[in-house]
Design a protein around this motif. Structure first.
Motif, PDB file in Angstrom:
ATOM      1  N   ILE A   1       0.699  -1.168  -0.069  1.00  0.00           N
ATOM      2  CA  ILE A   1       0.077  -0.016   0.096  1.00  0.00           C
ATOM      3  C   ILE A   1       0.996   1.240   0.040  1.00  0.00           C
ATOM      4  CG2 ILE A   1      -1.786   1.163   1.477  1.00  0.00           C
ATOM      5  CD1 ILE A   1      -2.716  -1.462   2.423  1.00  0.00           C
ATOM      6  N   PRO A   2       0.856   2.136  -1.113  1.00  0.00           N
ATOM      7  CA  PRO A   2       1.706   3.279  -1.161  1.00  0.00           C
ATOM      8  C   PRO A   2       1.840   4.221  -0.158  1.00  0.00           C
ATOM      9  CG  PRO A   2       0.642   2.932  -3.274  1.00  0.00           C
ATOM     10  CD  PRO A   2      -0.207   2.001  -2.064  1.00  0.00           C
ATOM     11  N   THR A   3       0.705   4.310   0.722  1.00  0.00           N
ATOM     12  CA  THR A   3       0.448   5.446   1.603  1.00  0.00           C
ATOM     13  C   THR A   3       1.397   4.969   2.617  1.00  0.00           C
ATOM     14  OG1 THR A   3      -1.931   5.225   1.243  1.00  0.00           O
ATOM     15  CG2 THR A   3      -1.314   6.470   3.394  1.00  0.00           C
ATOM     16  N   PHE A   4       1.854   3.858   2.975  1.00  0.00           N
ATOM     17  CA  PHE A   4       2.806   3.501   4.207  1.00  0.00           C
ATOM     18  C   PHE A   4       3.983   3.932   3.798  1.00  0.00           C
ATOM     19  CE2 PHE A   4      -0.427   0.071   5.121  1.00  0.00           C
ATOM     20  CZ  PHE A   4      -0.746   0.356   6.556  1.00  0.00           C
ATOM     21  N   LEU A   5       4.494   3.763   2.430  1.00  0.00           N
ATOM     22  CA  LEU A   5       5.692   4.252   2.104  1.00  0.00           C
ATOM     23  C   LEU A   5       5.929   5.586   2.145  1.00  0.00           C
ATOM     24  CD1 LEU A   5       8.477   3.304   0.894  1.00  0.00           C
ATOM     25  CD2 LEU A   5       7.477   3.495  -1.429  1.00  0.00           C
ATOM     26  N   VAL A   6       4.967   6.410   1.515  1.00  0.00           N
ATOM     27  CA  VAL A   6       5.140   7.938   1.760  1.00  0.00           C
ATOM     28  C   VAL A   6       4.903   8.321   3.227  1.00  0.00           C
ATOM     29  CG1 VAL A   6       3.714  10.059   1.164  1.00  0.00           C
ATOM     30  CG2 VAL A   6       3.572   8.007  -0.529  1.00  0.00           C
ATOM     31  N   TYR A   7       4.501   7.746   4.094  1.00  0.00           N
ATOM     32  CA  TYR A   7       4.334   8.152   5.590  1.00  0.00           C
ATOM     33  C   TYR A   7       5.733   7.792   6.078  1.00  0.00           C
ATOM     34  CZ  TYR A   7       3.286   8.273  10.476  1.00  0.00           C
ATOM     35  OH  TYR A   7       3.258   9.008  11.727  1.00  0.00           O
ATOM     36  N   SER A   8       6.369   6.624   5.778  1.00  0.00           N
ATOM     37  CA  SER A   8       7.447   6.313   6.351  1.00  0.00           C
ATOM     38  C   SER A   8       8.781   7.233   5.872  1.00  0.00           C
ATOM     39  CB  SER A   8       8.110   4.844   5.826  1.00  0.00           C
ATOM     40  OG  SER A   8       9.210   4.784   6.154  1.00  0.00           O
ATOM     41  N   GLY A   9       8.434   7.764   4.475  1.00  0.00           N
ATOM     42  CA  GLY A   9       9.449   8.708   3.791  1.00  0.00           C
ATOM     43  C   GLY A   9       9.430  10.123   4.298  1.00  0.00           C
ATOM     44  N   TYR A  10       8.249  10.376   4.812  1.00  0.00           N
ATOM     45  CA  TYR A  10       7.793  11.818   5.350  1.00  0.00           C
ATOM     46  C   TYR A  10       8.543  11.998   6.692  1.00  0.00           C
ATOM     47  CZ  TYR A  10       5.288  14.727   8.676  1.00  0.00           C
ATOM     48  OH  TYR A  10       4.852  15.613   9.464  1.00  0.00           O
ATOM     49  N   VAL A  11       8.237  10.708   7.579  1.00  0.00           N
ATOM     50  CA  VAL A  11       8.698  10.683   8.923  1.00  0.00           C
ATOM     51  C   VAL A  11      10.515  10.612   8.788  1.00  0.00           C
ATOM     52  CG1 VAL A  11       8.852   9.190  11.063  1.00  0.00           C
ATOM     53  CG2 VAL A  11       6.690   9.626   9.939  1.00  0.00           C
ATOM     54  N   LEU A  12      11.128  10.051   7.818  1.00  0.00           N
ATOM     55  CA  LEU A  12      12.504   9.923   7.736  1.00  0.00           C
ATOM     56  C   LEU A  12      12.879  11.514   7.443  1.00  0.00           C
ATOM     57  CD1 LEU A  12      13.213   6.466   6.246  1.00  0.00           C
ATOM     58  CD2 LEU A  12      13.774   7.334   8.309  1.00  0.00           C
ATOM     59  N   MET A  13      12.227  12.024   6.587  1.00  0.00           N
ATOM     60  CA  MET A  13      12.550  13.190   6.194  1.00  0.00           C
ATOM     61  C   MET A  13      12.437  14.445   7.217  1.00  0.00           C
ATOM     62  SD  MET A  13      13.905  13.419   2.946  1.00  0.00           S
ATOM     63  CE  MET A  13      14.428  11.744   3.533  1.00  0.00           C
ATOM     64  N   PHE A  14      11.339  14.243   7.947  1.00  0.00           N
ATOM     65  CA  PHE A  14      11.379  15.169   9.115  1.00  0.00           C
ATOM     66  C   PHE A  14      12.379  14.853  10.260  1.00  0.00           C
ATOM     67  CE2 PHE A  14       7.227  17.043  11.255  1.00  0.00           C
ATOM     68  CZ  PHE A  14       8.163  18.110  11.834  1.00  0.00           C
ATOM     69  N   SER A  15      12.710  13.683  10.324  1.00  0.00           N
ATOM     70  CA  SER A  15      13.948  13.527  11.365  1.00  0.00           C
ATOM     71  C   SER A  15      15.159  13.968  10.930  1.00  0.00           C
ATOM     72  CB  SER A  15      13.920  11.656  11.577  1.00  0.00           C
ATOM     73  OG  SER A  15      12.931  11.225  12.030  1.00  0.00           O
ATOM     74  N   VAL A  16      15.559  13.863   9.553  1.00  0.00           N
ATOM     75  CA  VAL A  16      16.654  14.359   9.074  1.00  0.00           C
ATOM     76  C   VAL A  16      16.709  16.015   9.312  1.00  0.00           C
ATOM     77  CG1 VAL A  16      18.210  14.857   6.966  1.00  0.00           C
ATOM     78  CG2 VAL A  16      17.105  12.591   7.248  1.00  0.00           C
ATOM     79  N   VAL A  17      15.396  16.609   8.886  1.00  0.00           N
ATOM     80  CA  VAL A  17      15.200  18.287   9.334  1.00  0.00           C
ATOM     81  C   VAL A  17      15.741  18.454  10.822  1.00  0.00           C
ATOM     82  CG1 VAL A  17      13.806  19.998   9.295  1.00  0.00           C
ATOM     83  CG2 VAL A  17      13.747  18.492   7.170  1.00  0.00           C
ATOM     84  N   ILE A  18      15.113  17.802  11.681  1.00  0.00           N
ATOM     85  CA  ILE A  18      15.356  18.000  12.992  1.00  0.00           C
ATOM     86  C   ILE A  18      17.070  17.840  13.455  1.00  0.00           C
ATOM     87  CG2 ILE A  18      14.937  17.505  15.370  1.00  0.00           C
ATOM     88  CD1 ILE A  18      12.438  19.033  14.072  1.00  0.00           C
ATOM     89  N   ALA A  19      17.596  16.743  12.821  1.00  0.00           N
ATOM     90  CA  ALA A  19      18.740  16.466  13.044  1.00  0.00           C
ATOM     91  C   ALA A  19      19.780  17.312  12.389  1.00  0.00           C
ATOM     92  CB  ALA A  19      19.338  14.919  12.527  1.00  0.00           C
ATOM     93  N   SER A  20      19.371  17.934  11.432  1.00  0.00           N
ATOM     94  CA  SER A  20      20.243  19.113  10.676  1.00  0.00           C
ATOM     95  C   SER A  20      20.126  20.293  11.679  1.00  0.00           C
ATOM     96  CB  SER A  20      19.621  19.331   9.372  1.00  0.00           C
ATOM     97  OG  SER A  20      19.671  18.298   8.527  1.00  0.00           O
ATOM     98  N   LEU A  21      18.880  20.723  12.093  1.00  0.00           N
ATOM     99  CA  LEU A  21      18.821  21.807  12.999  1.00  0.00           C
ATOM    100  C   LEU A  21      19.559  21.657  14.284  1.00  0.00           C
ATOM    101  CD1 LEU A  21      14.847  22.504  12.739  1.00  0.00           C
ATOM    102  CD2 LEU A  21      16.829  23.855  11.868  1.00  0.00           C
ATOM    103  N   GLN A  22      19.858  20.446  14.718  1.00  0.00           N
ATOM    104  CA  GLN A  22      20.445  20.283  15.966  1.00  0.00           C
ATOM    105  C   GLN A  22      21.927  20.285  15.822  1.00  0.00           C
ATOM    106  OE1 GLN A  22      19.229  20.420  19.145  1.00  0.00           O
ATOM    107  NE2 GLN A  22      17.362  20.877  18.522  1.00  0.00           N
ATOM    108  N   GLY A  23      22.382  20.094  14.408  1.00  0.00           N
ATOM    109  CA  GLY A  23      23.809  19.745  14.044  1.00  0.00           C
ATOM    110  C   GLY A  23      24.078  18.438  14.110  1.00  0.00           C
ATOM    111  N   ILE A  24      23.173  17.534  14.418  1.00  0.00           N
ATOM    112  CA  ILE A  24      23.581  16.006  14.390  1.00  0.00           C
ATOM    113  C   ILE A  24      24.007  15.403  13.018  1.00  0.00           C
ATOM    114  CG2 ILE A  24      22.603  13.666  15.134  1.00  0.00           C
ATOM    115  CD1 ILE A  24      21.118  15.263  17.179  1.00  0.00           C
ATOM    116  N   SER A  25      23.239  16.093  12.132  1.00  0.00           N
ATOM    117  CA  SER A  25      23.429  15.268  10.605  1.00  0.00           C
ATOM    118  C   SER A  25      24.694  15.755  10.224  1.00  0.00           C
ATOM    119  CB  SER A  25      22.390  15.945   9.942  1.00  0.00           C
ATOM    120  OG  SER A  25      21.171  15.524   9.900  1.00  0.00           O
ATOM    121  N   PHE A  26      25.249  16.927  10.598  1.00  0.00           N
ATOM    122  CA  PHE A  26      26.598  17.267  10.206  1.00  0.00           C
ATOM    123  C   PHE A  26      27.622  16.664  10.705  1.00  0.00           C
ATOM    124  CE2 PHE A  26      29.587  21.007   9.742  1.00  0.00           C
ATOM    125  CZ  PHE A  26      30.165  20.670   8.529  1.00  0.00           C
ATOM    126  N   ARG A  27      27.311  16.147  12.104  1.00  0.00           N
ATOM    127  CA  ARG A  27      28.498  15.605  12.773  1.00  0.00           C
ATOM    128  C   ARG A  27      28.591  14.059  12.230  1.00  0.00           C
ATOM    129  NH1 ARG A  27      28.416  14.884  19.395  1.00  0.00           N
ATOM    130  NH2 ARG A  27      30.509  13.722  19.630  1.00  0.00           N
TER     131      ARG A  27
END
Length: 625
Positions: free
Chosen positions: A214-240
């Protein structure tokens, strides 16, 4: 909806409200910790409109030209360099102090520690950092900017020049080493719980997609991952951890992944609300908005970050109300899913408004806006997950309705009845299989979250007073090193040390003086025992233990003798008093041959320590085990 369904929804709403209250309380407490350490009340700011002033120029600027910084130390979105001047409060405790610039997305931070001697400004120390430089160029391996305050008898003034193409913040805090370790432990725990939760949500929905297609699950999973990367970038964790050498990606990461995230969430909204069938016109509007976000994501690769971040904030404030309007409208039309959807976007809209207001310096909040965004993300993803689960419940209800229709039509066509019953049974089995798969994957995700929490618990292995490993950490390391000695047939040395007459120091000068002696003793240990493989631990009270892998007895005794001499030659100053201490040490070494050798070695080293004390103290006694 059935009474049981209404009860479940009521419990879920209670759970969401309780979780929101808990997260807001935790973020408020974390913000309080940083506010207590904030240097905002001691800091003035000067805006460099030319961008050409040097630190010598800035020291000659008249005091009336400097302004007090806002309490949040946020200056909005500006490309003008801002100079900060802070008179560091007198260090009454004598403990080493740390200056922290907590906003991780600052492009460039230049800092000088200045004092005056005979009226002449003298630079004690200076640093140049920023996320426009590779992560490996940072003086301290941390996702925030950390600087040690130089020791000086005179008053110290910190001068900092900060500049960024995005939101500019001068959040400066001052910590002692012990208080910063305590704060980082709490902060890391919060971050671990947040990212573990987001990872669990993304992973479980990804597995559901694999099992159901069901594509909705994949889209939702991608959204949550992107949100996590955004937060990690704001906190400097992604750069590290993700792209430490790519300053190009670091400059664009927040806007790039945020645009992808928003494009995915618009697509998810269209799918779960079934807008193509329910509201075709609104679905076309959202389809255009979705494409705009993906185009803007591509444009981030070429256009300046300062432009794209402003567009992002404006687009968020425009698009989230549109999604909120669509979900509210469908909720009034009787859609239970839309009600959860409206609540989710209401939470995200509120947190987005607070973050935007903080970035543009419209309002000041008692809670760190970056934490608010994480709280909003947690509640919003949970509500969206509930909406997704409700969609499954609706599908099951529809299947039950179809079953009743099949049973009614059974009287008219027996053959059709058998075929429909067979289809209904297959649909039921597939649904049960999907639910079982999701439950299993959630258990795996939660187990992985537990492992992350266990890693965070390892922070408790540090002795808060001395910064050395504590006894619990020692028990683990001595077992590991003894096994390596046994496996590689190399000598392992163990040394037990004790500060002589430590009770007398406490009785004469007080327990605070005793604590200072313990800290200085630990510092001297680190100066003398420098190998990365050596393990320094506080065993308890004034007793310390050292593990020296691949070290003979003579080498270990020589090293302990150097430490003993260093300690005896060191004068500890505390509250205008000079304290002299000595140390005794017991040393043993051998190639480990049995599983119990390490325990016996510790006991034998302790015996040698007592021999040293019986022999008059201030000496090292060594013997092969």
């Amino acid at each position: 909806m059935s009474n049981n369904g209404s009860k479940h929804i009521g419990r879920l709403i209670t759970l969401v409200l309780g979780l929101a209250a808990l997260l807001l309380f935790v973020t408020y407490k974390l913000t309080q910790l940083t506010n207590e350490r904030s240097l905002a009340e001691f800091t003035d700011v000067f805006v460099d409109l030319t961008g050409e002033l040097t630190v010598d120029d800035i020291q000659s600027v008249q005091s009336k030209s400097w302004l007090k910084v806002p309490s949040t130390m946020s200056f909005g979105i500006t490309e003008h360099p801002h100079w900060l001047k802070t008179d560091i409060p007198n260090n009454q405790s004598g403990k080493p102090q740390i200056i922290e610039f907590s906003y991780s997305l600052t492009d460039k931070v230049d800092i000088w520690f200045v004092t005056k001697r005979n009226g002449t400004p003298i630079v004690l120390d200076q640093h140049s950092v920023g996320d426009s430089l590779a992560y490996s160029q940072r003086p301290v391996d941390h996702d925030r900017w950390l600087f040690s305050v130089p020791e000086a008898s005179e008053d110290i003034t910190m001068i900092a020049r900060i500049q960024s193409t995005g939101p500019l913040k001068g959040e400066v805090n001052i910590w002692s080493k012990e208080s910063y370790i305590a704060y980082v432990s709490a902060h890391r725990l919060f971050m671990g719980i947040f990212f573990g939760y987001m990872f669990a949500m993304a992973l479980s929905n990804l597995f559901l997609y694999v099992s159901t297609r069901i594509p909705t699950f994949l889209v939702y999973s991608g959204y949550v991952l992107m949100f996590s990367v955004v937060i990690a970038s704001l906190q400097g964790i992604s750069f590290r951890f993700l792209w430490p050498e790519s300053t190009w990606l670091q400059e664009r990461a927040v806007a790039l992944f945020a645009y992808v995230m928003l494009g995915l969430v618009v697509l998810f909204s269209r799918q779960i609300l079934d807008l193509d069938q329910q509201q075709p016109k609104l679905s076309k509007v959202l389809s255009i908005l979705q494409k705009i976000y993906f185009v803007l994501a591509v444009m981030c690769l070429a256009l300046p970050y300062s432009v794209m971040i402003k567009v992002l904030l404006v687009m968020m404030l425009l698009s989230i109300p549109i999604l909120l309007y669509v979900s509210i409208m469908m909720a009034f039309q009787g859609s239970q899913i839309a009600r959860f959807f409206a609540a989710a976007w209401g939470v995200l809209l509120l947190s987005g408004i607070m973050t935007s207001a903080d970035s543009f310096q419209w309002l000041n909040f008692p809670i760190d806006a970056s934490y608010v965004l994480m709280v909003g993300a947690t509640i919003e993803t949970l509500l969206l997950a509930l909406a997704l689960a409700m969609s499954f419940d609706n599908q099951r209800e529809k299947a039950n309705q179809a079953q009743r229709q099949v049973l009614e039509s059974e009287k008219e066509a027996a053959k059709a009845k058998d075929e429909l019953l067979k289809m209904q049974q297959e649909a039921k089995e597939q649904l049960e299989y999907a639910v079982d798969e999701r439950t299993l994957e959630l258990e795996i995700a939660l187990r992985e979250l537990s492992e992350v929490n266990n890693e965070l618990e390892a922070l408790s292995a540090i002795d808060a007073l001395t910064g050395l490993m504590n006894r619990r950490a020692f028990e683990k390391r001595i077992l590991a090193e003894s096994r390596r000695s046994r496996r590689e047939r190399t000598p392992l040395a163990v040394a037990m040390l004790d500060i002589d007459h430590f009770k007398k120091v406490n009785d004469t000068y007080g327990h605070q003086a005793g604590d200072e002696c313990l800290r200085i003793f630990a510092k001297l240990m680190r100066e003398i025992i420098k190998r990365p493989s050596d393990v320094l631990c506080r065993y308890g009270g004034e007793e310390f233990v050292v593990i020296l892998p691949n070290t003979t007895l003579d080498a270990a005794k020589t090293l302990m003798e150097q430490l003993r001499i260093k300690v005896s030659e060191t004068t500890i100053e505390f509250e205008s008093q000079e304290i002299l201490i000595t140390t005794s040490a017991g040393v043993t070494a051998r190639v480990v041959s049995t599983d119990t050798d390490h325990e016996l070695m510790v006991s034998y080293a302790d015996k040698q320590l007592y021999n040293a004390k019986d022999g008059g103290r201030n000496r090292v006694v060594a013997a092969n085990f």
